[in-house]
Design a protein around this motif. Structure first.
Motif, mmCIF file in Angstrom:
data_model
loop_
_atom_site.group_PDB
_atom_site.id
_atom_site.type_symbol
_atom_site.label_atom_id
_atom_site.label_comp_id
_atom_site.label_asym_id
_atom_site.label_seq_id
_atom_site.Cartn_x
_atom_site.Cartn_y
_atom_site.Cartn_z
ATOM 1 N N GLU A 58 0.823 -1.202 0.000
ATOM 2 C CA GLU A 58 0.000 0.000 0.000
ATOM 3 C C GLU A 58 0.856 1.251 0.000
ATOM 4 O O GLU A 58 0.606 2.204 -0.748
ATOM 5 C CB GLU A 58 -0.919 -0.025 1.231
ATOM 6 C CG GLU A 58 -1.820 1.196 1.373
ATOM 7 C CD GLU A 58 -2.936 1.230 0.351
ATOM 8 O OE1 GLU A 58 -3.550 2.313 0.209
ATOM 9 O OE2 GLU A 58 -3.201 0.199 -0.299
ATOM 10 N N ARG A 59 1.884 1.258 0.836
ATOM 11 C CA ARG A 59 2.773 2.435 0.923
ATOM 12 C C ARG A 59 3.482 2.706 -0.394
ATOM 13 O O ARG A 59 3.604 3.859 -0.831
ATOM 14 C CB ARG A 59 3.813 2.224 2.025
ATOM 15 C CG ARG A 59 4.831 3.365 2.151
ATOM 16 C CD ARG A 59 6.009 2.994 3.016
ATOM 17 N NE ARG A 59 6.795 1.898 2.465
ATOM 18 C CZ ARG A 59 7.708 2.039 1.494
ATOM 19 N NH1 ARG A 59 7.934 3.230 0.963
ATOM 20 N NH2 ARG A 59 8.371 0.998 1.049
ATOM 21 N N SER A 60 3.974 1.641 -1.038
ATOM 22 C CA SER A 60 4.777 1.801 -2.251
ATOM 23 C C SER A 60 3.945 1.789 -3.526
ATOM 24 O O SER A 60 4.502 1.866 -4.623
ATOM 25 C CB SER A 60 5.822 0.689 -2.326
ATOM 26 O OG SER A 60 5.215 -0.599 -2.379
ATOM 27 N N ASP A 61 2.606 1.692 -3.372
ATOM 28 C CA ASP A 61 1.709 1.669 -4.527
ATOM 29 C C ASP A 61 2.085 0.527 -5.467
ATOM 30 O O ASP A 61 2.113 0.680 -6.686
ATOM 31 C CB ASP A 61 1.746 3.008 -5.272
ATOM 32 C CG ASP A 61 0.530 3.188 -6.191
ATOM 33 O OD1 ASP A 61 -0.513 2.578 -5.906
ATOM 34 O OD2 ASP A 61 0.638 3.928 -7.177
ATOM 35 N N TYR A 62 2.361 -0.612 -4.896
ATOM 36 C CA TYR A 62 2.743 -1.790 -5.668
ATOM 37 C C TYR A 62 1.545 -2.268 -6.475
ATOM 38 O O TYR A 62 0.429 -2.326 -5.954
ATOM 39 C CB TYR A 62 3.213 -2.889 -4.706
ATOM 40 C CG TYR A 62 3.882 -4.070 -5.354
ATOM 41 C CD1 TYR A 62 5.162 -3.960 -5.915
ATOM 42 C CD2 TYR A 62 3.253 -5.311 -5.393
ATOM 43 C CE1 TYR A 62 5.787 -5.049 -6.485
ATOM 44 C CE2 TYR A 62 3.874 -6.418 -5.966
ATOM 45 C CZ TYR A 62 5.138 -6.276 -6.518
ATOM 46 O OH TYR A 62 5.755 -7.361 -7.088
#
Length: 507
Positions: free
Chosen positions: A234-238
């Protein structure tokens, strides 16, 4: 391990000898119940093939081990939730004709004062026999679960539960040294905040003396680790949400743990679908993971969705079966169940081989899998087959398949049905591949798209390919092949040659 003892003191054999090594066709569906400190789960595997399908999978967050560190007893509410879940699982297994279930209990039941009473009640009222295993056996089975998913795994398996944390070394298909500790989040809730970091570091340092610190990769097993990995996505927009074989660097983990501290966990929980009982343990698990990285200094952390349950299934497998490639076995099974012409995938692979000389082993196995899967989405509407192929592979519960490999395989299958990928809604996922890999997947897909035009039993007697790298591809046709070589086949052949940047010849 010399065997574990039941509450009555009766010695039983380790799971490997209890089950025996059964051949592939000796088993049908296998049911396993894992009674952990936080969750209780029933998994029914559809046979003991090398890459098993999950026929049934249900989890209840019972919280058996909650507050056990202070009371020494199982959580009363958790006991009732746990018993209700086990009674349900017993009934489900009976309706599926899966008896007996293999049921294992780990840290909470083995350490609680009333663990034996819970074990006896379960057996008396549900008929389920709980095998209470020690920490070393828990570590071994978790490591075997990783080996089921990663046959070539090399490094350190770290399995975190509610009340314990286990480490095991894996290499060359074997489980080596293994240790256990009380570094589960439920236990850590009782440690004063100002002493927590030192407490975790001291225990991990002691464990490191047993298993060593020369491990480049750590395989993370357990719901708390998976929750952190999902938050990292979620943080890295994977672009993917498949957790199995998701890779993280130590730097990325550190950034995610800092990021978690800056956001409301309940808000994050809603975004990624983590249960409330799980999210409560994530901050403590994050502190353990930070210290784990500090003590062992790995270069990479890999998430495994396979653990103790898959490790128990691994016990059923013969050595011959264990050595098979999980990806190819899964593709063969899918072809057999879903293709219009089962068995043609192997012939297609042989037909196309001349187009791909000197293919490295890691790419060759993807080509084999793609050919086996090339016609398994035919039931989908023609307008959606390309996307259905891609989606099936990238989200499939397959093992021994990294995320870039999933995209490569999916993209090849997309081009098996579709020449053009322009303006595809799947484009964000393509970013996991290099331009060279994207082109290679396109060529493989177009090769299968062309080869599928010769979907007859005697493909080898109809056509053959001769490839002069960088110059030409020649298609040699027999009488049967000429009859099959219609306008559409010619168009697909020329499209393939255009992508390969060679001249296409038909003789």
């Amino acid at each position: 391990m010399n065997g574990v003892r039941t509450t009555s003191g009766q010695k039983i054999e380790p799971f490997g000898r209890k089950f025996g090594k059964l051949p592939k066709r000796a088993l049908k569906r296998v049911g396993i119940v894992d009674v952990g400190s936080n969750s209780i789960r029933l998994v029914v595997f559809d046979g003991a093939a090398r890459s098993p399908a999950y026929f049934y999978n249900e989890k209840v967050m019972a919280g058996l081990g909650q507050d056990m560190a202070t009371t020494g007893r199982l959580n009363p509410a958790g006991v009732e939730r746990g018993f209700s879940a086990l009674a349900r699982f017993a009934a489900l297994a009976k309706s599926m004709d899966i008896e007996p279930l293999t049921c294992v209990a780990t840290a909470a039941v083995r350490e609680a004062e009333d663990g034996p009473a819970f074990q006896a009640r379960v057996e008396k009222e549900t008929g389920l026999k709980l095998w209470v295993i020690d920490g070393q056996e828990e570590a071994r089975l978790s490591a075997q679960g990783v080996l089921l998913g990663w046959p070539d795994a090399k490094g350190l398996v770290c399995d975190i539960g509610g009340n314990s944390l286990e480490l095991a070394v894996v290499e060359n298909g074997k489980v080596g040294k293994r240790v256990t500790s009380q570094l589960g989040p439920f236990r850590l809730q009782q440690v004063p905040a100002d002493k927590l970091q030192a407490h975790i570091t001291a225990i991990l340092t002691e464990l490191a003396q047993e298993v060593g610190t020369d491990h480049e990769r750590i395989y993370l097993v357990g719901g708390s680790w998976r929750a952190i990995a999902r938050l990292d996505m979620e943080r890295s927009d994977y672009p993917m949400t498949v957790l199995h074989e998701y890779r993280m660097t130590p730097e990325a983990v550190a950034q995610t743990i800092d990021w978690m501290g800056q956001h409301d966990l309940n808000t994050l929980r809603g975004k990624v679908g983590i249960s409330s009982s799980r999210i409560e343990l994530v901050p403590l698990a994050g502190q353990v993971l930070s210290q784990l990285i500090g003590v062992f200094a790995p270069t990479e952390l890999a998430v495994s969705s396979f653990g103790i349950r898959e490790g128990l299934l691994y016990e059923h497998m013969s050595e011959t079966l264990r050595r098979r490639d999980p990806l190819i076995e899964a593709a063969r099974f899918t072809e057999k169940q879903m293709a219009r012409l089962p068995g043609f995938g192997k012939k297609l692979y042989q037909f196309l081989l001349p187009l791909f000389p000197d293919l490295p082993p890691e790419r060759d196995r993807l080509m084999q899998a793609a050919c086996l899967l090339h016609d398994t989405a035919w039931r989908a509407h023609p307008d959606y087959r390309a996307e259905a192929c891609f989606d099936n592979v990238t989200r499939a519960n397959m093992a021994a398949l990294s995320h870039p490999e999933r995209i490569y395989l999916g993209l090849a299958l997309l081009h098996r049905y579709k020449n053009n990928r322009a303006q595809s809604q799947l484009a964000p996922l393509f970013a996991l591949l290099s331009e060279e890999e994207i082109l290679a997947a396109e060529i493989l897909g177009k090769a299968m798209r062309f080869g599928a035009m010769f979907a007859i039993d005697d493909l080898a007697d109809a056509a053959s390919l001769v490839h002069v790298p960088g110059e030409s591809v020649t298609l040699n046709l027999t009488k049967t092949g000429r009859a099959l070589m219609g306008e559409v086949a010619r168009s697909r052949f020329q499209s393939l040659c255009k992508s390969m940047k060679v001249e296409g010849r038909i003789e």
